[in-house]
Scaffold this motif. Structure first.
Motif, PDB file in Angstrom:
ATOM      1  N   THR A   1      -2.745   6.315   4.044  1.00 63.51           N
ATOM      2  CA  THR A   1      -2.492   7.200   2.835  1.00 63.51           C
ATOM      3  C   THR A   1      -3.301   6.868   1.723  1.00 63.51           C
ATOM      4  O   THR A   1      -3.563   7.636   0.708  1.00 63.51           O
TER       5      THR A   1
ATOM      6  N   TYR B   1       5.617  11.036   2.743  1.00 64.31           N
ATOM      7  CA  TYR B   1       5.097  10.392   2.006  1.00 64.31           C
ATOM      8  C   TYR B   1       5.073  10.980   0.568  1.00 64.31           C
ATOM      9  O   TYR B   1       4.091  11.894   0.190  1.00 64.31           O
TER      10      TYR B   1
ATOM     11  N   GLN C   1       3.224   6.733  11.897  1.00 60.56           N
ATOM     12  CA  GLN C   1       4.556   7.111  11.453  1.00 60.56           C
ATOM     13  C   GLN C   1       5.633   6.104  11.987  1.00 60.56           C
ATOM     14  O   GLN C   1       7.002   6.470  11.988  1.00 60.56           O
TER      15      GLN C   1
ATOM     16  N   ILE D   1       7.594   4.594   9.022  1.00 57.72           N
ATOM     17  CA  ILE D   1       8.281   5.405   8.000  1.00 57.72           C
ATOM     18  C   ILE D   1       9.406   5.785   8.934  1.00 57.72           C
ATOM     19  O   ILE D   1      10.616   5.945   8.047  1.00 57.72           O
TER      20      ILE D   1
ATOM     21  N   ASP E   1       5.042   9.958  -2.439  1.00 59.67           N
ATOM     22  CA  ASP E   1       3.775   9.511  -3.651  1.00 59.67           C
ATOM     23  C   ASP E   1       2.860  10.463  -3.579  1.00 59.67           C
ATOM     24  O   ASP E   1       2.046  11.034  -4.395  1.00 59.67           O
TER      25      ASP E   1
ATOM     26  N   TYR F   1      10.445   6.350   0.204  1.00 60.55           N
ATOM     27  CA  TYR F   1       9.330   7.170   0.441  1.00 60.55           C
ATOM     28  C   TYR F   1       8.012   6.951  -0.454  1.00 60.55           C
ATOM     29  O   TYR F   1       7.231   7.724  -0.832  1.00 60.55           O
ATOM     30  N   TYR F   2       8.036   5.750  -1.227  1.00 62.05           N
ATOM     31  CA  TYR F   2       7.006   5.337  -2.002  1.00 62.05           C
ATOM     32  C   TYR F   2       6.073   4.311  -1.501  1.00 62.05           C
ATOM     33  O   TYR F   2       5.452   3.315  -2.450  1.00 62.05           O
TER      34      TYR F   2
ATOM     35  N   THR G   1       3.430   3.881  -0.256  1.00 63.81           N
ATOM     36  CA  THR G   1       1.808   3.698  -0.160  1.00 63.81           C
ATOM     37  C   THR G   1       1.523   3.441  -1.764  1.00 63.81           C
ATOM     38  O   THR G   1       0.769   2.352  -2.175  1.00 63.81           O
TER      39      THR G   1
ATOM     40  N   ASN H   1      -2.242   7.417   9.296  1.00 69.29           N
ATOM     41  CA  ASN H   1      -1.438   6.926   8.272  1.00 69.29           C
ATOM     42  C   ASN H   1      -2.158   6.053   6.986  1.00 69.29           C
ATOM     43  O   ASN H   1      -1.866   5.262   6.530  1.00 69.29           O
TER      44      ASN H   1
END
Lengths: 96, 159, 286, 226, 223, 106, 86
Positions: G55, A54, B51, B54, A56, B107-108, B110, G53
């Motif tokens: 986040t 992650y 996970q 991702i 960001d 990877y962005y 979020t 997760n």
């Protein structure tokens, strides 16, 4: 050939750093040392976030890290000064 | 009898109450070790395994719940879907910037999904919107109190 | 019968019986203490007297509030009568009314600005903290009867016999609650004579009259709830006899016990509640 | 569909998405009472406390200053609205948030006064309120974990009670007990009432009592009788 | 790939009870600390630990709902600490009877970072926060603003400015309420409601955090 | 017996008490005399208790009316100023009770 | 999948150790030290959030922690400056 090299992943290294940082924060008594160790802790933490992919979150954590550090530094400096002044004024009283 | 009276009197001292409360709460919490604790796996709003998204190279991980902006609704397992006419729309929505970001990097997720739209926004603003009203009211009240005291007393310099 | 008429009828009955019971109680206490005591009708006459007296308002009072609180107290007890004898609705509601009445007491005390009222107000908060018996009673009744509806509870009792015998500790806790509401009882810290008349000190004339009316209705309602919930379906004369008996017992207790210090009063009630809860759970298990 | 809660019928529901407000006669009464008191508070003046002066025959009047008065009235109104909301909400988590809001506003109402003792008990009460937010949320989350839902109406239709739900509801009760100050935690709250400003203090008391009655209802709904 | 499973994944179920136990242990540690501690300030710090325990147990449910419940919990903790700290300070000030003018002691040090970094960090955080929007964005942008405001050298309470900012954040709160109403009354305009809500909360939280920075500027001012 | 008659009885009791109180203050000037028995009060009390308890014996007026009158008379004596009317009440009650037990046994 | 467990248990350990350190660690009589020690459970909690997760919660928590730290430090400094005896 070197099976233990497999253990050297980002996660494991970061965990190691985290624990060192945590141990440092707990063991060292001077606030200034604690702040340094805190940087280590944060480093490990960011490493783990990166290993979770992650980026960001890692970026935000990386930006907040110096902020926390600076806040702590300022507070510690100021507190030191206050305590020093206090001791000084007590001594002056004592001499007077 | 006299000692009971003394204990009762000591309970009338506000300074001891937080400590007493902490003690009582601690004793009750110990019971938590004794009773069987398990998660009922039929939950509202379940999410995929940690996970999973991702690792599957989903650019919207970890909050991808399907859906296409303005076309197809995302999947939201709410408690009362009958009271929610626009359910799933917010989850599926991506702001133009977010779309751009999702095209360029994996990877962005979020950030993409917490810019207006996305699952958490759907829950926080739509399906459980009233929670957020309260939440922001709590913050606001705390702030009103703190700033009133600060402005009128702790930071005031003239008197 | 017409609902409004029924309500009116029940409210008047509650008021009259309540005042007479309070008067009776004072009479009995007086006789036990070797005094002649006032006539039984005295409390009613007092109440009526205040309606023809001049009303005065303290200069320091918190204005609309000071007046509104008396009306509020009256209204909530009328609501209790509606929920109780008239419609036999939710038991929880009666307890909610009971707690709101605590608030009325509190505020009648503090809104006048008098230090005695203020003391009574702080004590009302203390005594409100002693609501644990109340909740314990509720929970135990619910565990036993499986419902919170008064008419269902009555039905349950007509089938299984009075709850008084199956959950006696809950009944005792409720009795403590009734005791705490009666005048001159060891738990009546809000109306102790050390603070003149407690929360009523600064209410005069009409306002005092309303306060006294609600006090009487409250007393009637508490006894009514006790009899209904723990003894079950009763005829009206049986209610009357039960209320007289309960008032007499309360009078005996009040006549021979001193008023407790506020902390002790609260903690005493809470301790009784804890004993009651533990005991009742043990009894339910057996 | 006729749904009954604890033996009384639901008069109506207000759906706000997943958070559904429901009303039985009990909830409706408490809701109305909270709103009525709030309204009266909003239009009331504060009282003037008169205290005897020490060592002389004069009186001392303690008044609430204008600025403080406005501030406290604002908080009192918010507190009244929050109490009214807590009476009708049909969602455990929403309820806990209402309770937290009430807690923090209560601190604020007495937080601006000048008496040190009152400030001290406000602070101690604040500490309890903070600690109590833990059992509140933990209780709600344990109930969520055990049942898969935090809607009271959905829990009402369940037929079983697991030990975990019982534990969760005990924690919930303890949390509310801390936030509202029932015995034996009453002292902090009672001491807060020694300051002038009776209409605002009333709302502190009102909110705590109503919330505690309401939490009893919730506990009874969660825990079915044997 | 399964976007939304029927049941909670077995991994989460498996680690649920360890997580709850950890939460309870942490809470016990914190409560133990509170019950033996005499100093009010220390108790205040320790309640933070109890709050951590709460967040663990709430998060342990491991659904999207649990995550959205964590956020209010977090905010409640923050809000209460903010208010109580202020009350503690005012209590102590009234107790010691010291007026404010005597304090604060000027801070006698020069930190290079405070000259150069704040603008940069604040800009990044505000932009990123604006992109995120909502509570998260508000907290992040607020952190940036806070840091920036804190490192400014201006002194004195800017009472007008303060009230202005506080008012703006109040208006932002109203925006959020409007958004909420739009979502429920006119669900077909959900996008408008969403934007109002997201940016209302964002502005509100960010400004509030900025004001915390103003408070701290007073404390940590430079000479 | 429904709520309305119940109410009438209570009101009759209250009125009786008030009238009794007023009349007794007119009649007796000495405060708190305990020993004497007033014949008129005794008669009133006996009639009252008879009407209340043995109203089923009196058939020529409706039962609720007789009880109402009875309660009024009972209250008249019971409600006298402190120190008066106690023995009268007790005697009246005992007599009426004896009659009632008699009718039940017979 | 192993990684998830590593994060989780590392988080748990950090939280427990950190809170122990906060309560009875060396030198915690100094409120400053205690506040700095609370950072360890905060990081541990962040790891637990990461495991699930969560986040967004994690992001908010990171921001909120630094604000809380700031508030606490301000209080400590101010009280120390006043010479308050608690």
């Amino acid at each position: 050939m070197y099976p233990f090299l497999d253990l050297v992943t980002l996660t494991n290294v970061s965990v190691g750093v985290l624990f060192i940082g945590a141990a440092g924060i707990i063991m060292l008594k001077t606030p200034m040392d604690k702040v340094i160790m805190f940087a280590l802790l944060q480093g490990g933490f960011i490493g783990i976030i990166v290993s979770a992919k992650y980026l960001d979150v890692a970026m935000a954590a990386a930006i907040f890290d110096p902020i926390s550090t600076i806040i702590m530094l300022i507070a510690i400096t100021k507190l030191d000064e206050i305590r020093k002044n206090k001791i000084k004024s007590q001594e002056e009283e004592f001499f007077a | 009898m006299k000692s009971i009276g003394r204990i009762w009197n000591s309970l009338a001292n506000p300074d001891r109450i937080p400590r007493l409360y902490a003690l009582v709460l601690g004793i009750v919490l110990i019971a938590g070790f004794l009773i069987p604790i398990g998660l009922n796996d039929h939950q509202l709003y379940p999410r995929p395994e940690p996970q999973l998204q991702i690792n599957a190279q989903d650019p919207l991980a970890p909050y991808d719940r399907g859906g296409v902006t303005f076309e197809q609704r995302g999947i939201v397992k709410a408690q009362y879907p009958q009271y929610l006419p626009a359910i799933g729309e917010i989850t599926a929505y991506l702001s133009p910037i977010a779309m751009g970001v999702s095209g360029t990097t994996l990877y962005y997720g979020t950030s993409i999904y917490s810019s207006p739209g996305g699952l958490i926004d759907e829950i926080l603003y739509y399906t459980r919107g009233f929670d957020t009203v309260l939440e922001s009211s709590i913050l606001m009240m705390a702030f009103v109190i703190a700033s009133f005291i600060a402005l009128n007393f702790t930071m005031r310099r003239d008197d | 019968m017409n609902l409004m008429l029924n309500i009116l009828l029940n409210v008047i009955i509650a008021f009259l019986i309540g005042t007479i019971l309070i008067g009776l109680q004072r009479k009995i206490m007086a006789r036990i203490q070797g005094r002649p005591g006032p006539p039984i009708i005295q409390h009613l006459l007092h109440t009526l007297k205040f309606f023809i007296k001049e009303s005065a308002f303290p200069k320091t009072a918190a204005m609309p509030f000071y007046v509104a609180i008396t009306a509020m107290l009256f209204v909530i007890w009328v609501a209790a009568v509606i929920d109780g004898p008239v419609t036999e609705g939710s038991l929880l509601l009666i307890f909610a009314i009971y707690t709101i009445q605590k608030i009325g007491e509190h505020n009648a005390g503090s809104s006048s600005g008098s230090p005695y009222g203020k003391m009574s107000c702080v004590r009302a908060v203390y005594s409100a903290a002693a609501e644990v018996p109340l909740f314990a009673v509720l929970i135990i009744i619910y565990l036993k009867a499986g419902t919170m509806n008064i008419s269902s509870i009555i039905n349950y009792q007509s089938i299984h016999g009075p709850l008084l015998f199956t959950i006696p500790l809950a009944a005792i806790m409720f009795f403590v609650l009734i005791l705490s509401k009666s005048q001159y009882s060891p738990f009546a810290i809000t109306k102790g004579k050390d603070i003149v008349s407690g929360y009523e000190t600064e209410h005069f004339g009409l306002l005092r009259g309303y306060l006294m009316i609600s006090e009487s209705i409250a007393w009637y309602m508490l006894l009514w709830v006790f009899l209904t919930v723990f003894i079950g379906p009763l005829s009206l004369p049986a209610y009357l006899i039960g209320m007289v008996v309960l008032s007499t017992i309360v009078a005996f207790i009040n006549a021979v016990t001193p008023i407790l210090n506020p902390n002790h009063s609260v903690m005493m009630q809470v301790s009784l509640a804890f004993i009651g809860i533990a005991g009742s759970i043990v009894l339910l298990m057996i | 569909m006729v749904v009954s809660i604890l033996g009384s019928q639901i008069i109506g529901i207000i759906p706000l998405g997943d958070i559904v407000f429901y009303m039985t006669s009990f909830n409706l009464f408490m809701f109305a009472a909270a709103l009525a008191f709030t309204f009266i508070i909003a239009i009331s003046k504060t009282e003037t406390q008169v205290e005897a002066e020490f060592g002389s025959l004069g009186d001392r009047e303690i008044k609430v200053a204008k600025k403080e008065f406005k501030f406290r009235r604002f908080l009192a109104i918010i507190c009244g609205l929050a109490t009214a909301g807590a009476m009708v909400t049909g969602d455990i988590f929403d309820f806990t948030l209402f309770v937290c809001l009430i807690g923090i506003v209560n601190i604020g109402i007495v937080g601006a006064v000048k008496q040190i003792d009152v400030l001290d008990s406000a602070f101690q009460y604040g500490l309890i309120a903070m600690i109590a937010s833990t059992p509140l949320f933990v209780g709600a989350s344990l109930i969520l974990a055990a049942t898969g839902t935090i809607s009271i109406l959905a829990i009402n239709s369940l037929t079983y009670t697991t030990p975990m739900m019982l534990f969760g509801s005990i924690l919930l009760f303890l949390g509310v007990a801390g936030e509202t100050g029932v015995a034996p935690f009453f002292a902090t709250k009672a001491e807060m009432f020694r300051t002038p400003g009776s209409p605002f203090l009333l709302i502190i008391h009102l909110s705590s009592l109503l919330v505690i009655v309401r939490v009893i209802e919730i506990l009874l709904i969660i825990n079915k009788p044997f | 790939m399964i976007l939304v499973p029927d049941v909670v994944s077995p991994v989460v179920v498996a680690i649920y009870s360890p997580a709850v136990f950890v939460g309870i242990i942490v809470a016990l540690i914190g409560l133990f600390g509170i019950s033996i501690e005499k100093n009010d300030l220390q108790v205040l710090i320790l309640t933070d630990i109890v709050g951590v325990a709460m967040l663990i147990i709430v998060a342990a449910v491991g659904t999207d709902l649990a995550e959205s419940l964590v956020l209010p919990g977090l905010v409640v903790e923050l809000a209460e600490i903010l208010a109580i700290c202020e009350i503690l300070m005012s209590r102590e000030m009234r107790k010691t009877g010291k007026s404010v003018a005597l304090i604060p002691t000027p801070l006698n040090f020069d930190m290079e970072v405070l000259q150069t970094a704040p603008v940069f960090i604040a800009v990044i955080l505000v932009i990123y926060g604006a992109f995120l929007s909502g509570f998260t964005g508000g907290a992040i942008a607020g952190g940036g603003i806070l840091f920036y405001v804190m490192s400014l050298t201006v002194r004195g309470v800017p009472s007008d400015l303060w009230e202005g900012i506080a008012g703006a954040s109040g208006i932002a709160w109203c925006l959020w309420i409007t958004g909420f109403l739009v979502l429920f009354v006119f669900p077909s305009y959900w996008l408008l409601g969403l934007m109002l809500a997201a940016f209302g909360v964002f502005i509100k939280v960010a400004f509030k955090a900025g004001l915390i920075g103003v408070m701290n500027r007073e404390e940590f001012r430079k000479e | 017996m429904n709520d309305a008659t119940y109410l009438i009885y209570i009101i009759s009791f209250v009125l009786g008490s008030i009238v009794g109180l007023v009349l007794s203050y007119r009649k007796y000037t000495a405060p708190y005399v305990t020993k004497n028995i007033d014949i008129i009060a005794l008669i009133v009390s006996i009639i009252g208790w008879m009407l209340v308890i043995n109203s089923h014996l009196i058939t020529f007026i409706p039962i609720y009316l007789s009880i109402t009158i009875g309660i009024f008379l009972v209250a008249l004596v019971l409600g006298m100023r402190p120190g008066y009317g106690r023995y009268e009440t007790v005697i009246g009650f005992i007599l009426a009770a004896v009659v009632w037990i008699g009718t039940v046994l017979v | 999948m192993l990684e998830v467990y590593i994060w989780f248990y590392t988080g748990c350990t950090l939280v427990i150790v950190g809170s122990l350190a906060t309560v009875i660690g060396p030198g915690v009589k100094d409120p400053l030290v205690r506040t700095l020690n609370t950072e360890i459970p905060a990081v541990g909690l962040s790891l637990i959030f990461l495991t699930y997760n969560s986040t967004i919660a994690l992001l908010t928590f990171i921001a909120a922690t630094s604000i809380i730290t700031l508030i606490l430090l301000r209080t400590i400094v101010r009280l120390e400056e006043m010479g308050a005896e608690l």
